[in-house]
Motif scaffolding. Structure first.
Motif, PDB file in Angstrom:
ATOM      1  N   LYS A 171     -16.534   8.527  -7.684  1.00  0.00           N
ATOM      2  CA  LYS A 171     -16.215   9.114  -6.239  1.00  0.00           C
ATOM      3  C   LYS A 171     -15.231   7.976  -5.232  1.00  0.00           C
ATOM      4  O   LYS A 171     -15.683   6.631  -5.142  1.00  0.00           O
ATOM      5  CB  LYS A 171     -17.120   9.013  -5.782  1.00  0.00           C
ATOM      6  N   ILE A 172     -14.192   8.619  -4.590  1.00  0.00           N
ATOM      7  CA  ILE A 172     -13.800   7.695  -3.800  1.00  0.00           C
ATOM      8  C   ILE A 172     -14.512   8.038  -1.971  1.00  0.00           C
ATOM      9  O   ILE A 172     -14.665   8.628  -1.625  1.00  0.00           O
ATOM     10  CB  ILE A 172     -11.979   8.308  -3.613  1.00  0.00           C
ATOM     11  N   THR A 173     -14.227   5.932  -2.497  1.00  0.00           N
ATOM     12  CA  THR A 173     -14.993   6.495  -0.529  1.00  0.00           C
ATOM     13  C   THR A 173     -14.100   5.856   0.677  1.00  0.00           C
ATOM     14  O   THR A 173     -12.895   5.476   0.437  1.00  0.00           O
ATOM     15  CB  THR A 173     -15.364   4.932  -0.491  1.00  0.00           C
ATOM     16  N   GLU A 174     -14.026   7.175   1.332  1.00  0.00           N
ATOM     17  CA  GLU A 174     -13.075   6.772   2.152  1.00  0.00           C
ATOM     18  C   GLU A 174     -12.578   5.678   3.112  1.00  0.00           C
ATOM     19  O   GLU A 174     -13.763   5.183   3.658  1.00  0.00           O
ATOM     20  CB  GLU A 174     -12.932   8.438   3.446  1.00  0.00           C
ATOM     21  N   VAL A 175     -11.576   4.926   3.296  1.00  0.00           N
ATOM     22  CA  VAL A 175     -11.177   4.079   4.266  1.00  0.00           C
ATOM     23  C   VAL A 175     -10.552   4.145   5.459  1.00  0.00           C
ATOM     24  O   VAL A 175      -9.711   5.480   5.605  1.00  0.00           O
ATOM     25  CB  VAL A 175     -10.681   3.180   3.353  1.00  0.00           C
ATOM     26  N   LYS A 176     -11.271   3.844   6.211  1.00  0.00           N
ATOM     27  CA  LYS A 176     -10.809   4.370   7.813  1.00  0.00           C
ATOM     28  C   LYS A 176     -10.405   2.855   8.437  1.00  0.00           C
ATOM     29  O   LYS A 176     -10.806   2.006   8.651  1.00  0.00           O
ATOM     30  CB  LYS A 176     -12.341   4.875   8.808  1.00  0.00           C
ATOM     31  N   LEU A 177      -8.508   3.485   9.525  1.00  0.00           N
ATOM     32  CA  LEU A 177      -8.090   2.314  10.427  1.00  0.00           C
ATOM     33  C   LEU A 177      -9.063   2.157  11.032  1.00  0.00           C
ATOM     34  O   LEU A 177      -9.946   2.692  11.671  1.00  0.00           O
ATOM     35  CB  LEU A 177      -7.041   2.965  10.463  1.00  0.00           C
ATOM     36  N   ARG A 178      -9.217   0.792  11.630  1.00  0.00           N
ATOM     37  CA  ARG A 178     -10.277   0.360  12.755  1.00  0.00           C
ATOM     38  C   ARG A 178      -9.624   0.436  13.874  1.00  0.00           C
ATOM     39  O   ARG A 178      -9.935   0.845  14.994  1.00  0.00           O
ATOM     40  CB  ARG A 178     -10.197  -1.266  12.362  1.00  0.00           C
ATOM     41  N   THR A 179      -8.480   0.144  14.079  1.00  0.00           N
ATOM     42  CA  THR A 179      -6.951   0.180  15.072  1.00  0.00           C
ATOM     43  C   THR A 179      -6.611   1.173  15.274  1.00  0.00           C
ATOM     44  O   THR A 179      -5.781   1.488  16.336  1.00  0.00           O
ATOM     45  CB  THR A 179      -7.229  -1.731  14.960  1.00  0.00           C
ATOM     46  N   GLY A 180      -5.833   1.140  13.410  1.00  0.00           N
ATOM     47  CA  GLY A 180      -4.107   2.764  13.705  1.00  0.00           C
ATOM     48  C   GLY A 180      -3.456   1.648  14.270  1.00  0.00           C
ATOM     49  O   GLY A 180      -2.430   2.130  14.108  1.00  0.00           O
ATOM     50  N   LYS A 181      -3.395   0.054  14.611  1.00  0.00           N
ATOM     51  CA  LYS A 181      -2.056  -0.753  13.932  1.00  0.00           C
ATOM     52  C   LYS A 181      -1.387  -0.924  12.973  1.00  0.00           C
ATOM     53  O   LYS A 181      -1.986  -1.189  12.501  1.00  0.00           O
ATOM     54  CB  LYS A 181      -2.007  -1.782  15.303  1.00  0.00           C
ATOM     55  N   SER A 182      -0.118  -1.086  13.733  1.00  0.00           N
ATOM     56  CA  SER A 182       0.832  -1.277  11.956  1.00  0.00           C
ATOM     57  C   SER A 182       0.595  -3.052  11.839  1.00  0.00           C
ATOM     58  O   SER A 182       1.107  -3.645  13.424  1.00  0.00           O
ATOM     59  CB  SER A 182       1.765  -0.289  11.405  1.00  0.00           C
ATOM     60  N   VAL A 183       1.224  -3.957  11.093  1.00  0.00           N
ATOM     61  CA  VAL A 183       1.684  -4.839  11.278  1.00  0.00           C
ATOM     62  C   VAL A 183       3.018  -5.730  10.019  1.00  0.00           C
ATOM     63  O   VAL A 183       2.775  -4.583   9.008  1.00  0.00           O
ATOM     64  CB  VAL A 183       0.567  -5.907  11.031  1.00  0.00           C
ATOM     65  N   GLY A 184       3.803  -6.014  10.296  1.00  0.00           N
ATOM     66  CA  GLY A 184       4.592  -6.581   9.478  1.00  0.00           C
ATOM     67  C   GLY A 184       4.321  -7.765   8.853  1.00  0.00           C
ATOM     68  O   GLY A 184       4.094  -8.809   9.262  1.00  0.00           O
ATOM     69  N   PHE A 185       4.803  -7.639   7.281  1.00  0.00           N
ATOM     70  CA  PHE A 185       5.095  -8.943   6.642  1.00  0.00           C
ATOM     71  C   PHE A 185       6.746  -9.740   6.015  1.00  0.00           C
ATOM     72  O   PHE A 185       7.255  -8.790   6.008  1.00  0.00           O
ATOM     73  CB  PHE A 185       3.746  -9.016   5.763  1.00  0.00           C
ATOM     74  N   ASP A 186       6.387 -11.188   6.765  1.00  0.00           N
ATOM     75  CA  ASP A 186       8.081 -11.573   6.415  1.00  0.00           C
ATOM     76  C   ASP A 186       7.711 -12.626   5.501  1.00  0.00           C
ATOM     77  O   ASP A 186       6.760 -13.937   5.146  1.00  0.00           O
ATOM     78  CB  ASP A 186       8.546 -11.825   7.150  1.00  0.00           C
ATOM     79  N   PHE A 187       7.854 -12.747   3.805  1.00  0.00           N
ATOM     80  CA  PHE A 187       7.964 -13.030   3.019  1.00  0.00           C
ATOM     81  C   PHE A 187       8.753 -14.228   2.605  1.00  0.00           C
ATOM     82  O   PHE A 187      10.364 -14.068   2.897  1.00  0.00           O
ATOM     83  CB  PHE A 187       7.864 -12.681   1.662  1.00  0.00           C
ATOM     84  N   CYS A 188       8.729 -15.644   3.121  1.00  0.00           N
ATOM     85  CA  CYS A 188       9.919 -16.776   2.095  1.00  0.00           C
ATOM     86  C   CYS A 188       9.245 -18.148   2.458  1.00  0.00           C
ATOM     87  O   CYS A 188       8.416 -18.388   2.027  1.00  0.00           O
ATOM     88  CB  CYS A 188      10.880 -16.905   3.945  1.00  0.00           C
ATOM     89  N   PHE A 189       9.815 -19.089   2.286  1.00  0.00           N
ATOM     90  CA  PHE A 189       9.601 -19.894   1.949  1.00  0.00           C
ATOM     91  C   PHE A 189      10.325 -21.158   3.490  1.00  0.00           C
ATOM     92  O   PHE A 189      10.153 -22.504   2.585  1.00  0.00           O
ATOM     93  CB  PHE A 189       9.983 -20.411   0.490  1.00  0.00           C
TER      94      PHE A 189
END
Length: 215
Positions: A171-189
């Motif tokens: 059974k798949i348990t539902e994952v609810k968003l806590r804040t509803g906000k989005s975040v972006g990630f930048d991969f770099c060195f």
């Protein structure tokens, strides 16, 4: 959600029985393929998988095909299901003008597996054992099985080792968003930085090589 658990059997002399059962499934597969080819040559029609299942049931009564008794009826049904899916894929590829070929014969020594559904096996997870055709086998219990087991596949590799594949429905348990906000990630060195979230502190690269270079 469907999840598959894979376990390796302990090496034992009793495993020869499983090898015989896989060989029997391979012989049944080749027999059904031969019937398909002969039926197509005579009538230009495909055999129904249910007709094949009835045919295999009758063959069990003949001494010449006594090897079919090595595996259960559900395993024989799975053989016909595999051939039916293979032919459906073949005709679909022809309709879509893809390069394809009809199912062919397989070397019995290289035939890999057979599948059982709800009958013909019993699991004793607490002791890490499974009963297949009333024979007890031990397996390396590396984890607990979660969910309802739908099928058990007995499979051997090229080295002769045997593995168990338990296909489970979970059974798949539902994952609810806590804040509803989005975040972006930048991969770099840049400056040894690995990930740079737009709303949080940067995550530095671990630099394992430089830390252990002297050692």
């Amino acid at each position: 959600m469907i999840k598959t658990y894979k376990f390796k059997l302990y090496a034992a002399k009793r495993n020869k029985k499983l090898h015989r059962q896989i060989n029997a499934a391979g012989l049944a597969y080749n027999h059904c393929i031969a019937l398909h080819k002969r039926y197509w040559q005579l009538y230009h029609k495909l055999l129904n998988k249910f007709a094949l299942q009835k045919h295999l049931t009758k063959l069990k009564k003949l001494e010449r095909f006594s090897y079919l008794k090595e595996i259960g009826s559900q395993a024989l049904q799975d053989v016909t299901d595999r051939i039916d899916r293979a032919y459906n894929l073949f005709w679909t590829n022809l309709d879509n003008k893809r390069k394809t070929a009809p199912p062919g014969f397989k070397k019995v020594c290289k035939y890999k597996s057979y599948t059982l559904k709800q009958a013909g096996w019993k699991l004793d997870e607490g002791h890490g054992t499974v009963y297949i055709a009333k024979q007890k086998y031990r397996y390396f219990k590396s984890r607990n099985i979660e969910g309802r087991i739908k099928t058990l596949t007995v499979k051997r590799d090229t080295l002769g080792d045997i593995y168990l594949y338990f296909v489970c429905e979970q059974k798949i348990t539902e994952v609810k968003l806590r804040t509803g906000k989005s975040v972006g990630f930048d991969f770099c060195f840049k400056d040894k930085m690995l990930v740079a979230p737009d709303e949080e502190n940067d995550i530095a690269a671990p630099s394992f090589f430089q830390k252990n270079q002297k050692a």
